[in-house]
Design a protein around this motif. Structure first.
Motif, PDB file in Angstrom:
ATOM      1  N   ASN A 232       0.851  -1.189   0.000  1.00 29.52           N
ATOM      2  CA  ASN A 232       0.000   0.000   0.000  1.00 29.52           C
ATOM      3  C   ASN A 232       0.887   1.240   0.000  1.00 29.52           C
ATOM      4  O   ASN A 232       1.444   1.617   1.029  1.00 29.52           O
TER       5      ASN A 232
ATOM      6  N   VAL B  92       2.101   5.194  -0.392  1.00 32.25           N
ATOM      7  CA  VAL B  92       1.640   6.520   0.023  1.00 32.25           C
ATOM      8  C   VAL B  92       2.019   7.509  -1.076  1.00 32.25           C
ATOM      9  O   VAL B  92       3.198   7.763  -1.306  1.00 32.25           O
TER      10      VAL B  92
ATOM     11  N   THR C  90      -1.262  12.376  -1.196  1.00 32.78           N
ATOM     12  CA  THR C  90      -1.685  11.993   0.157  1.00 32.78           C
ATOM     13  C   THR C  90      -0.832  12.677   1.209  1.00 32.78           C
ATOM     14  O   THR C  90      -1.345  13.171   2.220  1.00 32.78           O
TER      15      THR C  90
ATOM     16  N   PRO D 115      -4.545   6.689  10.467  1.00 31.74           N
ATOM     17  CA  PRO D 115      -4.630   5.986   9.175  1.00 31.74           C
ATOM     18  C   PRO D 115      -3.269   5.566   8.630  1.00 31.74           C
ATOM     19  O   PRO D 115      -3.151   4.494   8.024  1.00 31.74           O
ATOM     20  N   TYR D 116      -2.249   6.394   8.852  1.00 30.97           N
ATOM     21  CA  TYR D 116      -0.903   6.042   8.388  1.00 30.97           C
ATOM     22  C   TYR D 116      -0.393   4.802   9.118  1.00 30.97           C
ATOM     23  O   TYR D 116       0.243   3.926   8.513  1.00 30.97           O
TER      24      TYR D 116
ATOM     25  N   ASN E 138      -2.116   1.861   7.649  1.00 29.47           N
ATOM     26  CA  ASN E 138      -1.507   1.552   6.356  1.00 29.47           C
ATOM     27  C   ASN E 138      -0.193   0.793   6.530  1.00 29.47           C
ATOM     28  O   ASN E 138       0.075  -0.180   5.808  1.00 29.47           O
ATOM     29  N   SER E 139       0.610   1.220   7.485  1.00 29.66           N
ATOM     30  CA  SER E 139       1.882   0.540   7.754  1.00 29.66           C
ATOM     31  C   SER E 139       1.642  -0.878   8.273  1.00 29.66           C
ATOM     32  O   SER E 139       2.345  -1.820   7.893  1.00 29.66           O
TER      33      SER E 139
ATOM     34  N   ASN F   9       0.695  -3.113   5.401  1.00 28.11           N
ATOM     35  CA  ASN F   9       1.877  -3.519   4.637  1.00 28.11           C
ATOM     36  C   ASN F   9       2.641  -4.634   5.349  1.00 28.11           C
ATOM     37  O   ASN F   9       3.118  -5.580   4.718  1.00 28.11           O
TER      38      ASN F   9
ATOM     39  N   LYS G 153      -4.026  -5.856   1.481  1.00 32.05           N
ATOM     40  CA  LYS G 153      -4.253  -4.819   0.490  1.00 32.05           C
ATOM     41  C   LYS G 153      -5.405  -3.932   0.938  1.00 32.05           C
ATOM     42  O   LYS G 153      -6.537  -4.390   1.090  1.00 32.05           O
ATOM     43  N   LEU G 154      -5.124  -2.656   1.164  1.00 33.39           N
ATOM     44  CA  LEU G 154      -6.140  -1.713   1.605  1.00 33.39           C
ATOM     45  C   LEU G 154      -6.800  -1.047   0.397  1.00 33.39           C
ATOM     46  O   LEU G 154      -6.222  -0.996  -0.691  1.00 33.39           O
TER      47      LEU G 154
ATOM     48  N   PHE H 155      -7.634   4.950   0.553  1.00 31.30           N
ATOM     49  CA  PHE H 155      -7.892   4.802   1.988  1.00 31.30           C
ATOM     50  C   PHE H 155      -7.301   5.949   2.804  1.00 31.30           C
ATOM     51  O   PHE H 155      -7.979   6.545   3.654  1.00 31.30           O
ATOM     52  N   LEU H 156      -6.041   6.268   2.550  1.00 31.69           N
ATOM     53  CA  LEU H 156      -5.379   7.311   3.336  1.00 31.69           C
ATOM     54  C   LEU H 156      -5.993   8.698   3.145  1.00 31.69           C
ATOM     55  O   LEU H 156      -6.370   9.348   4.138  1.00 31.69           O
TER      56      LEU H 156
END
Length: 202
Positions: A2, A4, A8, A48-49, A52-53, A56, A61-62, A66-67
């Protein structure tokens, strides 16, 4: 993976700078309540970050977007809702956000499940659609409950009333989020049923 995007990052930086300016002004004017609220808002934007991390690391898979969507949503709740007092100005603001959150949480769960699990035949796909719809609904309701817990704990830490109407406010928010989640989950099921397969791009 995912990724960034630069857009974003720009969105996050702009939102953080706006809230930071509010916090610095509150510090200069000795408004400690507003300073605490600004600090809380800045911290919330990093959640959210972190998700996301974590995605990963777990190879999940997001959903695309999403972010930025998460950053915008948090900005609407914290900056406009709490700092700019939209919750007091517009009676429907809180209900709107809880409804939107309920629907978005279902779509998030549906996408993650569909991206992580594999289906082998059409009959299994139909059963899978029911399962995903139910689990995604439960996921959304759980997230809405965590949101209410966050508001309650914040009221204990900060001299700020996020839970404006007590039990009535909490239950109304949960019902609104649950209704939006249920409608989204049902729509997902019937969309997949009518097309003969589960849409993975929801």
């Amino acid at each position: 993976m995912n990724r960034v995007s630069k857009i974003t990052i720009v969105i996050l930086l702009v939102f953080e700078l706006v809230i930071m300016s509010i916090g610095l002004k509150a510090f200069w004017e000795n408004r400690w309540k507003d300073l605490g609220l600004a600090a809380l808002s800045m911290a919330a934007l990093f959640v959210p970050y972190l998700i996301n991390s974590l995605g990963n690391r777990m190879k999940l898979k997001l959903p695309p977007g999403f972010l930025p969507i998460s950053f915008i949503f948090i900005f609407l709740t914290q900056y406009f809702g709490e700092i700019k007092k939209f919750y007091q100005t517009f009676w429907w603001w809180d209900l709107f956000l809880h409804g939107a959150f309920g629907a978005l949480a279902v779509l998030f769960a549906i996408y993650v499940f569909n991206s992580s699990l594999k289906k082998r035949d059409q009959q299994l796909q139909k059963r899978f659609a029911i399962f995903i719809g139910i689990i995604s609904f439960c996921f959304s309701v759980t997230c809405s409950s965590i949101w209410e817990i966050f508001e309650f704990v914040s009221d204990m830490i900060l001299p700020e009333k996020m839970v404006k109407g007590g039990l009535e406010d909490t239950m109304t928010d949960l019902i609104m989020g649950a209704m939006a989640a249920l409608i989204t989950a049902i729509a997902y099921y019937f969309l997949g049923k009518s097309s003969g397969r589960v849409k993975e791009n929801l």
